[in-house]
Design a protein around this motif. Structure first.
Motif, PDB file in Angstrom:
ATOM      1  N   VAL A  87     -30.261 -10.770  31.746  1.00  0.00           N
ATOM      2  CA  VAL A  87     -30.658 -11.122  32.820  1.00  0.00           C
ATOM      3  C   VAL A  87     -30.204 -12.452  32.461  1.00  0.00           C
ATOM      4  O   VAL A  87     -30.226 -12.945  31.624  1.00  0.00           O
ATOM      5  CB  VAL A  87     -31.591 -11.066  33.898  1.00  0.00           C
ATOM      6  N   PHE A  91     -30.747 -18.702  36.516  1.00  0.00           N
ATOM      7  CA  PHE A  91     -30.831 -18.608  38.236  1.00  0.00           C
ATOM      8  C   PHE A  91     -32.377 -18.488  38.857  1.00  0.00           C
ATOM      9  O   PHE A  91     -33.183 -19.191  37.689  1.00  0.00           O
ATOM     10  CB  PHE A  91     -30.945 -17.218  38.043  1.00  0.00           C
ATOM     11  N   PRO A  92     -31.760 -19.393  39.740  1.00  0.00           N
ATOM     12  CA  PRO A  92     -33.047 -20.183  40.107  1.00  0.00           C
ATOM     13  C   PRO A  92     -33.144 -19.424  40.814  1.00  0.00           C
ATOM     14  O   PRO A  92     -34.046 -18.854  42.051  1.00  0.00           O
ATOM     15  CB  PRO A  92     -31.649 -21.316  41.472  1.00  0.00           C
ATOM     16  N   GLN A 140     -36.838 -22.006  31.924  1.00  0.00           N
ATOM     17  CA  GLN A 140     -38.581 -22.508  31.329  1.00  0.00           C
ATOM     18  C   GLN A 140     -40.543 -22.206  31.001  1.00  0.00           C
ATOM     19  O   GLN A 140     -41.205 -22.076  30.344  1.00  0.00           O
ATOM     20  CB  GLN A 140     -39.508 -23.472  32.303  1.00  0.00           C
TER      21      GLN A 140
ATOM     22  N   PHE B 171     -29.069 -11.288  39.811  1.00  0.00           N
ATOM     23  CA  PHE B 171     -29.627 -12.576  39.103  1.00  0.00           C
ATOM     24  C   PHE B 171     -29.737 -10.522  38.019  1.00  0.00           C
ATOM     25  O   PHE B 171     -29.477 -11.319  36.672  1.00  0.00           O
ATOM     26  CB  PHE B 171     -31.054 -11.602  39.467  1.00  0.00           C
ATOM     27  N   ASP B 172     -30.024  -9.941  38.562  1.00  0.00           N
ATOM     28  CA  ASP B 172     -29.555  -8.953  36.770  1.00  0.00           C
ATOM     29  C   ASP B 172     -29.344  -7.248  38.036  1.00  0.00           C
ATOM     30  O   ASP B 172     -30.137  -6.315  38.572  1.00  0.00           O
ATOM     31  CB  ASP B 172     -31.374  -8.902  37.446  1.00  0.00           C
ATOM     32  N   THR B 225     -32.050 -27.800  41.946  1.00  0.00           N
ATOM     33  CA  THR B 225     -32.729 -26.629  42.637  1.00  0.00           C
ATOM     34  C   THR B 225     -33.370 -25.668  41.716  1.00  0.00           C
ATOM     35  O   THR B 225     -32.240 -25.016  41.182  1.00  0.00           O
ATOM     36  CB  THR B 225     -33.112 -26.421  43.718  1.00  0.00           C
ATOM     37  N   ASN B 226     -34.559 -25.352  41.989  1.00  0.00           N
ATOM     38  CA  ASN B 226     -34.951 -23.714  40.902  1.00  0.00           C
ATOM     39  C   ASN B 226     -35.297 -22.890  42.085  1.00  0.00           C
ATOM     40  O   ASN B 226     -35.862 -21.748  42.051  1.00  0.00           O
ATOM     41  CB  ASN B 226     -36.145 -23.476  40.247  1.00  0.00           C
ATOM     42  N   ASP B 227     -34.565 -22.511  43.504  1.00  0.00           N
ATOM     43  CA  ASP B 227     -35.010 -21.641  44.009  1.00  0.00           C
ATOM     44  C   ASP B 227     -33.328 -21.124  45.073  1.00  0.00           C
ATOM     45  O   ASP B 227     -32.667 -22.552  45.344  1.00  0.00           O
ATOM     46  CB  ASP B 227     -36.209 -22.432  45.168  1.00  0.00           C
ATOM     47  N   ARG B 279     -31.471 -31.535  35.894  1.00  0.00           N
ATOM     48  CA  ARG B 279     -30.757 -30.739  34.966  1.00  0.00           C
ATOM     49  C   ARG B 279     -29.529 -31.829  35.118  1.00  0.00           C
ATOM     50  O   ARG B 279     -28.256 -31.584  34.524  1.00  0.00           O
ATOM     51  CB  ARG B 279     -29.901 -29.564  35.657  1.00  0.00           C
ATOM     52  N   ASN B 369     -48.801 -20.188  18.123  1.00  0.00           N
ATOM     53  CA  ASN B 369     -47.630 -20.263  19.480  1.00  0.00           C
ATOM     54  C   ASN B 369     -48.163 -19.604  20.858  1.00  0.00           C
ATOM     55  O   ASN B 369     -47.790 -18.518  21.644  1.00  0.00           O
ATOM     56  CB  ASN B 369     -46.612 -18.999  19.245  1.00  0.00           C
ATOM     57  N   ASP B 371     -49.961 -20.543  24.255  1.00  0.00           N
ATOM     58  CA  ASP B 371     -49.417 -21.523  25.576  1.00  0.00           C
ATOM     59  C   ASP B 371     -50.857 -22.043  26.160  1.00  0.00           C
ATOM     60  O   ASP B 371     -50.592 -23.051  26.647  1.00  0.00           O
ATOM     61  CB  ASP B 371     -48.255 -21.175  26.984  1.00  0.00           C
ATOM     62  N   GLU B 375     -51.159 -26.260  27.642  1.00  0.00           N
ATOM     63  CA  GLU B 375     -50.972 -26.586  29.321  1.00  0.00           C
ATOM     64  C   GLU B 375     -51.403 -27.730  29.409  1.00  0.00           C
ATOM     65  O   GLU B 375     -50.797 -28.739  30.243  1.00  0.00           O
ATOM     66  CB  GLU B 375     -51.618 -25.311  30.236  1.00  0.00           C
ATOM     67  N   LYS B 378     -49.064 -30.667  28.878  1.00  0.00           N
ATOM     68  CA  LYS B 378     -47.619 -31.028  29.094  1.00  0.00           C
ATOM     69  C   LYS B 378     -47.491 -31.389  30.059  1.00  0.00           C
ATOM     70  O   LYS B 378     -46.329 -32.224  29.516  1.00  0.00           O
ATOM     71  CB  LYS B 378     -47.767 -28.817  29.673  1.00  0.00           C
ATOM     72  N   GLY B 386     -41.441 -26.205  28.296  1.00  0.00           N
ATOM     73  CA  GLY B 386     -40.473 -25.130  28.180  1.00  0.00           C
ATOM     74  C   GLY B 386     -40.559 -24.749  26.988  1.00  0.00           C
ATOM     75  O   GLY B 386     -41.207 -24.981  26.208  1.00  0.00           O
TER      76      GLY B 386
END
Ligand SMILES: Nc1ncnc2c1ncn2[C@@H]1O[C@H](COP(=O)(O)OP(=O)(O)O)[C@@H](O)[C@H]1O
Ligand SMILES: [Mg+2]
Lengths: 246, 386
Positions: A87, A91-92, A140, B171-172, B225-227, B279, B369, B371, B375, B378, B386
């Motif tokens: 994938v 991608f946003p 991320q 996306f996939d 944006t991430n959306d 970015r 490792n 996460d 947290e 961060k 990331g």
């Protein structure tokens, strides 16, 4: 075994890319309720086998059935976790959004996900321990976290049969244990789980069923009966010695 | 503002919206070049349509031109599937061929008609308001407004209906297939929309601006944006903004309208490319620098954690012991002080409680490792993001 239901049945399957066969005359019967590893060297056709079963690749010969019917009629019974890297990680989209995609199949064309789908996605995220990361953009996340998101996406499909292509690739030990525990839970609740797996050492510990594949099917059956040096040697071509601890 | 001016801006804005929607998906599918190919290779379809109908605004023209756009896509894929060349090479082979067929057809047969290469490339937005749609003598507004408006209406309807399908197949593609949403159907649907939009828009704005309006706003929005939904909204916003400000820039400079709009698109992209919050080039560079300092900080804290002897912790010996340049050790010490992780007493550095617990957590994180360990840190430290 005869009176057990067959979850997946593959008959005389041959697949080629550009006329070069990568799977040759495969017959495979996967009984319901097993947790099965598919093992074989790189390029053996493991991913291709799964993609053919799921209709992502068109075989040149052979037939496939899911609980006795063609895949097209049984989509909703099947969930799939692709091999990493298939994938676009930039991608946003967020973790929650990716998991929601698992509900698209039951929605069908045009209908949009609503509260019910969101709730299911949140529950799946919780189950894989990723609720805290639901709004993260997927690039991320660490490799192990990404894998958990894809597992959650499969869980939300609420399927009967789960296919996973190398879910342990690039994940840390904690995540590997978390994932295998979820898979064992799935089997306990009567689901069938099929996993492309690389680490031969852990096969006896994780799985109860195994298929050896290298272009042709070498063997398939219960781990305790067929996971031995003979089949490993036939599959990997070199004299293999794993200490099989039962 | 005259009504012609208003109409030009309206047409340009609607073109911008109609282009931004398929453009967003083209950018995400890394198919920006295909829009260039389509915009050039619709020419033979247009010319043939014109020979048949002798009417430049006939719907048959749009259909034929859109078909030659699709032929481009199919040819590109066919050449690519032979495995002999890569996709961009295939695109480079197909569209000049189709474009030149179009040019030859014009040169051979259409010398005396209004179909010239400049108009094809740059469009004639300034004249768009003069070509009116008249029904029973009633003036319903510029024809191109109706054409591109209808195309936009169809595009928006399709987008609303198939948003989730487009999203998952972009996306996939594997998952989309497995779920029963044929990526091929969606792909050709998207390509058809892109072709029809190109054809409808390029009479007004020309081939170059069509490509710019499809790709630049989406590429700009992508950095912000991430959306996916926000990306669509942003690219529409950037498109309309460039259309309107480009118009006034052209007005002010007395320059080409299409050219000014394309320039504004370029400038907008450049600004965002440099200054986008996460970015953008500058923030990436800044983050890399921060990360280097934080790695040093961690090394430094580990050193303090491991050595209780005073001489190892003397500020003047820092450079020798950990072998850093002055500048770096200063910024590291500053960072540690700022975060209350160390105290300096008589030039001897000691870890505070906070420093000790941070170091231990960091060690845990590196070893396991896991996460969740990290947290809480961060927000303060780039290193663990990331
Ligand atoms: N899209 C493709 N086009 C051409 N060859 C492919 C493609 N995908 C896989 N192959 C080839 O098919 C063989 C089997 O690949 P794959 O099923 O991915 O193996 P595995 O998953 O067992 O490592 C390999 O030789 C690989 O190079
Ligand atoms: Mg594989």
């Amino acid at each position: 075994m005869e009176n057990k239901n067959l979850a997946v049945s593959v008959d005389d399957l041959t697949v080629a890319y550009n006329y070069k066969p990568v799977l040759w005359d495969i017959d495979l019967a996967i009984p319901e309720g097993v947790l099965m590893a598919i093992v074989g060297p790189n390029g053996a056709g493991k991913s291709t086998l799964i993609k053919s079963i799921l209709g992502i690749i068109n075989p040149i010969a052979g037939s496939i059935s899911i609980y006795g019917k063609p895949y097209d009629e049984q989509r909703k019974l099947v969930a799939y976790v692709p091999q990493k890297g298939s994938v676009d990680w930039d991608f946003p989209t967020t973790a929650l959004d990716v998991v929601k995609m698992g509900t698209y199949g039951s929605l069908g064309w045009i209908k949009r996900p609503k509260q019910k789908e969101k709730k299911a996605a949140l529950e799946a995220l919780e189950k894989v321990g990723m609720l805290a990361f639901k709004d993260r953009q997927i690039s991320q996340l660490s490799g192990g976290q990404q894998q958990r998101i894809f597992l959650a996406r499969a869980l939300v499909q609420n399927a009967s049969i789960y296919f996973m292509d190398e879910p342990f690739q690039g994940v840390d030990a904690t995540t590997e244990i978390a994932i295998i525990n979820i898979l064992k839970e799935l089997r306990k609740s009567g689901k069938t789980v099929i996993v492309v797996h690389h680490d031969l050492q852990t096969v006896p510990e994780y799985f109860d069923w195994v298929t050896f594949l290298n272009v042709k099917k070498i063997a398939t059956g219960p781990v305790k009966d067929i996971f031995n040096d003979d089949n490993l040697t036939k599959t990997y071509g070199i004299n293999y010695k794993v200490s099989v601890q039962q | 503002m005259t009504s012609a001016q208003l109409e030009i801006q309206l047409i340009a804005s609607i073109v911008a919206i109609a282009c931004a929607i398929p453009g967003t998906f083209l950018v995400l599918r890394k198919m920006a070049l295909i829009s260039d190919a389509i915009s050039h290779s619709i020419l033979p379809g247009l010319v043939i349509g014109f020979f048949i109908t002798h009417d430049l605004s006939s719907p048959l023209l749009i259909v034929l031109a859109a078909l030659s756009g699709l032929v481009t896509v199919i040819l590109v894929e066919f050449i690519q599937k032979t495995g002999l060349v890569k996709e961009d090479t295939a695109i480079g082979l197909v569209f000049p061929a189709l474009f030149s067929i179009g040019i030859i057809l014009i040169a051979k047969n259409a010398n005396d008609v209004h179909l010239d290469v400049d108009a094809v490339l740059l469009g004639e937005l300034a004249f768009a308001p003069f070509d009116r749609l008249l029904v029973n003598g009633a003036d319903l507004g510029p024809k191109s407004l109706w054409i591109i408006g209808s195309i936009l209406a169809i595009t928006v309807t399709l987008l609303m209906a198939f948003f989730k399908e487009l999203k998952v197949s972009t996306f996939d593609a594997g998952l989309a297939t497995a779920l029963g949403f044929s990526p091929a159907v969606l792909h050709y649907g998207l390509m058809s929309v892109a072709s029809v939009t190109t054809v409808g828009a390029f009479d007004a704005v020309g081939a170059i601006l069509v490509v710019a309006l499809m790709i630049a706003p989406a590429a700009t929005a992508y950095l912000l944006t991430n959306d996916l939904k926000k990306m669509l909204v942003l690219s529409i916003g950037f498109g309309v903004l460039s259309a309107i400000s480009g118009y006034w820039l052209a007005h002010w400079l007395d320059a080409s309208i299409s050219g000014s709009m394309t320039s504004i698109l370029g400038v907008l992209f450049l600004l965002v490319y440099l200054f986008a919050p996460s970015r953008g080039l500058l923030s990436v560079l800044y983050r890399n620098k921060q990360q280097r300092i934080e790695v040093s900080l961690l090394t430094f804290l580990l050193h303090l954690n491991n050595h209780s002897e005073e001489e190892e912790r003397h500020i003047n010996h820092l450079n020798e012991h950990i072998n850093w340049q002055k500048v770096r050790s200063k910024s590291v010490v500053d960072l540690a002080l700022k975060n209350n992780m160390i105290t300096i007493d008589n030039n001897v550095i000691s870890l505070t409680d906070k420093g000790t617990s941070f170091t231990n957590k960091a060690i845990d994180y590196i070893i396991t490792n896991d996460d969740t360990e990290i947290e809480s840190m961060k927000e303060d430290f780039f290193l663990f993001r990331g």
